[in-house]
Design an enzyme around this catalytic site. Structure first.
Site, PDB file in Angstrom:
ATOM      1  N   GLY A  17      -3.696  -6.414   5.043  1.00 33.04           N
ATOM      2  CA  GLY A  17      -4.878  -5.612   5.356  1.00 33.04           C
ATOM      3  C   GLY A  17      -5.940  -6.375   6.115  1.00 33.04           C
ATOM      4  O   GLY A  17      -6.798  -5.767   6.758  1.00 33.04           O
ATOM      5  N   THR A  45       0.823  -1.198   0.000  1.00 26.56           N
ATOM      6  CA  THR A  45       0.000   0.000   0.000  1.00 26.56           C
ATOM      7  C   THR A  45       0.859   1.250   0.000  1.00 26.56           C
ATOM      8  O   THR A  45       1.895   1.274   0.660  1.00 26.56           O
ATOM      9  CB  THR A  45      -0.805   0.027   1.333  1.00 26.56           C
ATOM     10  N   ARG A  75     -12.713  -9.427  -2.226  1.00 24.96           N
ATOM     11  CA  ARG A  75     -12.072  -9.150  -0.925  1.00 24.96           C
ATOM     12  C   ARG A  75     -11.812  -7.639  -0.777  1.00 24.96           C
ATOM     13  O   ARG A  75     -11.320  -6.976  -1.675  1.00 24.96           O
ATOM     14  CB  ARG A  75     -10.756  -9.927  -0.858  1.00 24.96           C
ATOM     15  N   ASP A 101      -8.067  -3.239   4.622  1.00 21.52           N
ATOM     16  CA  ASP A 101      -7.893  -1.995   5.363  1.00 21.52           C
ATOM     17  C   ASP A 101      -7.867  -0.714   4.546  1.00 21.52           C
ATOM     18  O   ASP A 101      -8.374   0.307   4.985  1.00 21.52           O
ATOM     19  CB  ASP A 101      -6.624  -2.078   6.225  1.00 21.52           C
TER      20      ASP A 101
HETATM   21  N1  GLY Z   1      -2.879  -3.380   2.873  1.00 20.40           N
HETATM   22  C1  GLY Z   1      -3.402  -3.697   1.623  1.00 20.40           C
HETATM   23  C2  GLY Z   1      -4.270  -4.875   1.594  1.00 20.40           C
HETATM   24  O1  GLY Z   1      -4.050  -5.818   2.310  1.00 20.40           O
HETATM   25  O2  GLY Z   1      -5.204  -4.864   0.823  1.00 20.40           O
END
Ligand code: GLY
Length: 329
Positions: free
Chosen positions: A243, A189, A217, A220
């Site tokens: 996330g 991210t 899916r 976060d």
């Molecule tokens: N932190 C990014 C995700 O897991 O989608």
């Protein structure tokens, strides 16, 4: 109101219930002088340097703090070489790129986000428009796509030859890991936390999510308070890594809550990661790193383990730097 005794507070954080009690009392007065004399940008990973550079240009040419965060993150979304964000991000298990992003204005206390967005390379900009053009906070999937089209965003194929090849290699591997049983290790991210040096905060993050994730899916990055949070009265935070793990701890708002009770950004970052491990020792192995900044421009960051050690980019006083953060376990 009585100032919060920091040591007592940190002790109280040994119970998970403390995080749930988000009454956010007034923060204890800091004994340190403000270290901020203007714009400060704190961004995850090395690509944060380009993002910060663009964000600082936008801000210095008269853009708002929110404009700076949005346009800075666009730089990473547009870069096909970064296979975890925007154009060129790795797709889901069906070979479709699904993007998540959120942006939050700490002054208005207002966030916008999109999740499962297809065919639009700048989800952070669509998330921004959710703030500016609607009374909603989050738009998902087809609705987010149609909203983006209505506002003039151009649809395009987000797979690049390189990301398509990686998906085909994964698909052709009879021993490939899927998210039905055990997660393959991949990330991540761009998260940015910004202050203008006058007490205003903004934050944003954007991702293509875990590579080859189960279609639909959401994690976060598009969930306000999990991947990103900002509040002018305290500060802001963002998370990078797994996330699914981060969502279970509402990581970013939890960090800001700890700061609101008197902790420094560094203490707050470390505290939330230690809390994750106290509640489940397996989290010690998790891919998890966080950044935070308070409204005085003081910064913190932490990585759970050396296998996922955060590099972070700072822009301050016209200078751009890349650092490696502390590892807790
Ligand atoms: N932190 C990014 C995700 O897991 O989608």
């Amino acid at each position: 109101m009585e100032p919060v005794d920091r040591r007592e507070f940190m002790k109280s954080m040994t119970g998970g219930a403390a995080l749930a009690a988000a009454s956010l009392p007034a923060r204890a007065a800091s004994t340190s002088e403000s270290s901020s004399s203007g714009l400060v940008l704190l961004t995850t990973w090395e690509w944060g340097q380009n993002a910060n550079e663009r964000a600082s240009q936008v801000f210095q040419s008269g853009g708002s703090l929110l404009d700076a965060v949005e346009k800075g993150i666009n730089v990473v979304e547009d870069d096909p070489k970064i296979m975890t964000v925007g154009y060129g991000g790795l797709p889901n298990a069906d070979g479709v790129v699904e993007l998540d992003a959120a942006i939050m204005d700490g002054t208005r206390h207002r966030a916008g986000s999109v999740c499962n967005l297809h065919m639009i390379k700048n989800p952070i900009s669509v998330a921004r428009q959710v703030i500016e053009k609607t009374s909603h906070t989050t738009l998902a999937g087809e609705g987010a796509f149609l909203f983006a089209l209505k506002l003039g965003f151009q649809p395009q194929q987000l797979l690049t030859p390189a990301s398509l090849q990686k998906w085909m290699d994964w698909k052709a591997d009879p021993h490939r890991q899927t998210f039905w049983l055990k997660s393959p290790a991949n990330h991540d991210t761009i998260g940015m936390v910004a202050t203008d040096g006058k007490g205003h905060m903004a934050a944003g993050c954007s991702t293509s999510g875990l590579a080859f994730k189960i279609p639909g899916r959401v994690a976060d990055s598009s969930l306000v308070g999990c991947g990103v949070y900002a509040d002018d009265n305290v500060g802001g935070a963002s998370a990078t890594g797994d996330g699914d793990l981060m969502t279970n701890y509402c990581t970013s708002v939890s960090i800001v809550s700890v700061m609101a009770r008197g902790a420094s950004p560094q203490e707050a970052c470390e505290e939330i990661l230690r809390h994750m491990v106290r509640t489940d020792a397996k989290n010690r192995e998790g891919q998890c790193a966080v950044i935070a900044m308070n409204d005085r421009g003081e910064m913190g960051n932490a990585s759970m383990n050396a296998g996922f050690r955060l590099r972070y980019s700072v822009w301050q006083n016209g200078t751009s730097e890349l650092h490696e953060g502390p590892v807790l376990y």
